[in-house]
Design an enzyme around this catalytic site. Structure first.
Site, PDB file in Angstrom:
ATOM      1  CG  ASN A 100     -13.119 -20.212   8.735  1.00 29.19           C
ATOM      2  OD1 ASN A 100     -12.195 -19.723   8.118  1.00 29.19           O
ATOM      3  ND2 ASN A 100     -13.284 -20.024  10.035  1.00 29.19           N
ATOM      4  NE  ARG A 101      -7.542 -22.102  11.592  1.00 30.30           N
ATOM      5  CZ  ARG A 101      -6.500 -21.352  11.926  1.00 30.30           C
ATOM      6  NH1 ARG A 101      -5.289 -21.803  11.753  1.00 30.30           N
ATOM      7  NH2 ARG A 101      -6.683 -20.129  12.394  1.00 30.30           N
TER       8      ARG A 101
ATOM      9  N   GLY B  49     -12.436 -19.291   4.158  1.00 29.39           N
ATOM     10  CA  GLY B  49     -12.168 -18.306   5.199  1.00 29.39           C
ATOM     11  C   GLY B  49     -13.454 -17.658   5.664  1.00 29.39           C
TER      12      GLY B  49
ATOM     13  CB  SER C 161      -0.984  -0.012   1.179  1.00 27.00           C
ATOM     14  OG  SER C 161      -1.966  -1.002   0.962  1.00 27.00           O
TER      15      SER C 161
ATOM     16  CE  LYS D 152      -9.551  -6.168   5.595  1.00 26.41           C
ATOM     17  NZ  LYS D 152      -9.465  -6.935   4.351  1.00 26.41           N
TER      18      LYS D 152
ATOM     19  N   GLY E  42     -12.905 -10.914   7.892  1.00 29.52           N
ATOM     20  CA  GLY E  42     -13.448  -9.699   7.280  1.00 29.52           C
ATOM     21  C   GLY E  42     -13.429  -9.748   5.769  1.00 29.52           C
ATOM     22  CB  ALA E  43     -10.882 -10.748   3.300  1.00 27.55           C
TER      23      ALA E  43
ATOM     24  N   GLY F 279      -4.687 -10.882  -5.241  1.00 24.45           N
ATOM     25  CA  GLY F 279      -5.389  -9.767  -4.595  1.00 24.45           C
ATOM     26  C   GLY F 279      -4.942  -8.380  -5.007  1.00 24.45           C
TER      27      GLY F 279
ATOM     28  CG  ASP G 190     -11.818  -5.283   1.803  1.00 23.85           C
ATOM     29  OD1 ASP G 190     -10.896  -4.721   1.196  1.00 23.85           O
ATOM     30  OD2 ASP G 190     -11.708  -5.735   2.962  1.00 23.85           O
TER      31      ASP G 190
HETATM   32  P1  ATR Z   1      -9.525 -10.743   7.794  1.00 22.20           P
HETATM   33  O1  ATR Z   1     -10.478 -10.013   8.649  1.00 22.20           O
HETATM   34  O2  ATR Z   1      -8.575  -9.833   7.092  1.00 22.20           O
HETATM   35  O3  ATR Z   1     -10.170 -11.703   6.830  1.00 22.20           O
HETATM   36  P2  ATR Z   1      -9.172 -12.580   9.979  1.00 22.20           P
HETATM   37  O4  ATR Z   1     -10.468 -12.142  10.545  1.00 22.20           O
HETATM   38  O5  ATR Z   1      -8.003 -12.712  10.907  1.00 22.20           O
HETATM   39  O6  ATR Z   1      -8.651 -11.610   8.835  1.00 22.20           O
HETATM   40  O7  ATR Z   1      -9.410 -13.941   9.202  1.00 22.20           O
HETATM   41  C1  ATR Z   1      -8.383 -14.767   8.847  1.00 22.20           C
HETATM   42  C2  ATR Z   1      -8.962 -16.021   8.185  1.00 22.20           C
HETATM   43  O8  ATR Z   1      -7.855 -16.865   7.848  1.00 22.20           O
HETATM   44  C3  ATR Z   1      -9.884 -16.838   9.072  1.00 22.20           C
HETATM   45  O9  ATR Z   1     -10.873 -17.432   8.262  1.00 22.20           O
HETATM   46  C4  ATR Z   1      -8.933 -17.896   9.638  1.00 22.20           C
HETATM   47  O10 ATR Z   1      -9.567 -19.099  10.057  1.00 22.20           O
HETATM   48  P3  ATR Z   1     -10.133 -19.266  11.570  1.00 22.20           P
HETATM   49  O11 ATR Z   1     -11.478 -18.596  11.588  1.00 22.20           O
HETATM   50  O12 ATR Z   1     -10.232 -20.728  11.787  1.00 22.20           O
HETATM   51  O13 ATR Z   1      -9.122 -18.603  12.480  1.00 22.20           O
HETATM   52  C5  ATR Z   1      -8.089 -18.175   8.434  1.00 22.20           C
HETATM   53  N1  ATR Z   1      -6.797 -18.779   8.760  1.00 22.20           N
HETATM   54  C6  ATR Z   1      -5.731 -18.217   9.350  1.00 22.20           C
HETATM   55  N2  ATR Z   1      -4.708 -19.095   9.438  1.00 22.20           N
HETATM   56  C7  ATR Z   1      -5.149 -20.250   8.863  1.00 22.20           C
HETATM   57  C8  ATR Z   1      -4.569 -21.542   8.631  1.00 22.20           C
HETATM   58  N3  ATR Z   1      -3.323 -21.818   8.999  1.00 22.20           N
HETATM   59  N4  ATR Z   1      -5.332 -22.486   8.013  1.00 22.20           N
HETATM   60  C9  ATR Z   1      -6.591 -22.210   7.627  1.00 22.20           C
HETATM   61  N5  ATR Z   1      -7.196 -21.012   7.818  1.00 22.20           N
HETATM   62  C10 ATR Z   1      -6.485 -20.038   8.429  1.00 22.20           C
END
Ligand code: ATR
Length: 282
Positions: free
Chosen positions: A154-155, A131, A24, A72, A134-135, A240, A109
């Protein structure tokens, strides 16, 4: 500007954790100069526990900020007023600091994802969002607005079901991607430039079924591992960078009242990312 920065220079920037990878500053600052704005853009690495104090402390100091991983949702909470899109997504990626402790939250976004999906130029009816942060919220909103059927994986399963009625178990993602036209990856996996949630074997199998395109909201200098794997599997893929620039041009609008110079921003971002020229059209 004769002597820039000077005593009147305004501050805008990015708040995230980490932010060292961010492009950025490398495209905002040339764009600010190009537009003749006496402002600088800095990146601030602020851990979650310091986020609220940082934002409140910047009132009267900075005009506002772009917000990225992992703030976010916290940014949504801290606002006194929000745009309609921010309300609808529950996530904020732009904070505008006003007088009297007023904090306006926007979500650009959604616009960025919409533009990036348009650039992929695929006829998608179904999409799987990976995921649930926020994104992901922005992606789900943008896809729904285009009439695309969305499922979320999502994980942490509970966060996926909070976002969408239709979910896919995280452990089933490799098999499930072939059932969708489009995959939008929004997790932070891949930020290291090495790891990917989907390998080329899974993508190749999916390409033989329905999968036509992958949007990876991650960007790194060069290609993200996911974009690399998708292209190797013969799938159209976009990282992205375009999304980043389009959301930034709209963030500029919220901060300064008119849209940012998107072509200048995109060209500078492409250069900073070390990409070959030629795809310089935002
Ligand atoms: P943002 O708001 O920018 O999207 P965030 O809220 O921190 O950032 O979200 C990060 C995402 O990446 C989440 O979906 C997270 O999964 P969890 O909800 O289980 O935490 C995912 N994420 C981060 N590390 C990960 C990993 N090693 N494997 C799979 N998902 C992961």
């Amino acid at each position: 500007m004769e002597s820039f920065p000077d005593a009147r220079t305004e501050l805008v920037g990015l708040v995230g954790h980490p932010v060292a990878h961010s492009l950025s500053p490398a495209f905002w600052n040339p764009a600010l100069r190009d537009a003749g704005r006496n402002a600088v853009f800095l990146a601030f690495d602020v851990p979650p526990e310091g986020f609220a104090a940082f934002v409140h402390g910047m009132a009267g100091v900075a005009r506002g900020f772009n917000v990225t991983i992992p703030h976010k949702l916290a940014a949504y909470q801290i606002c006194t007023d929000r745009s309609e899109v921010a309300e609808a997504t529950g996530a904020v990626n732009v904070l505008v600091l006003g007088p009297d402790e007023k904090i306006f939250g926007g979500n650009t976004d959604v616009h960025g994802v919409t533009q990036a999906i348009a650039a992929l130029d695929v006829d998608a009816r179904t999409a799987l969002v990976l995921g649930a942060g926020g994104a992901a919220r922005a992606a789900v909103h943008a896809l729904n607005a285009q009439g695309i059927d969305v499922a979320v994986a999502n994980r942490t399963d509970g966060r996926a079901s909070a976002l969408s009625e239709r979910t896919v178990a995280w452990d089933d993602v490799r098999q499930a991607i072939g059932d969708f036209d489009l995959v939008v990856h929004t997790t932070s996996v891949g930020l290291d430039g090495r790891t990917t949630v989907l390998d080329v074997g899974a993508l190749r199998t999916a390409a033989g079924k329905n999968l036509k395109a992958v949007l990876d909201v991650v960007y790194v200098p060069g290609e993200t591992p996911l974009v690399h794997a998708a292209r190797a599997a013969g799938i159209r893929a976009e990282d992205g960078l375009r999304m980043l620039v389009h959301q930034a041009a709209e963030a500029w609008r919220l901060l300064f009242g008119s849209a940012g110079p998107i072509d200048v921003m995109y060209a500078a971002a492409v250069q900073a990312a070390g990409r070959a020229a030629g795809g310089n059209q935002a």
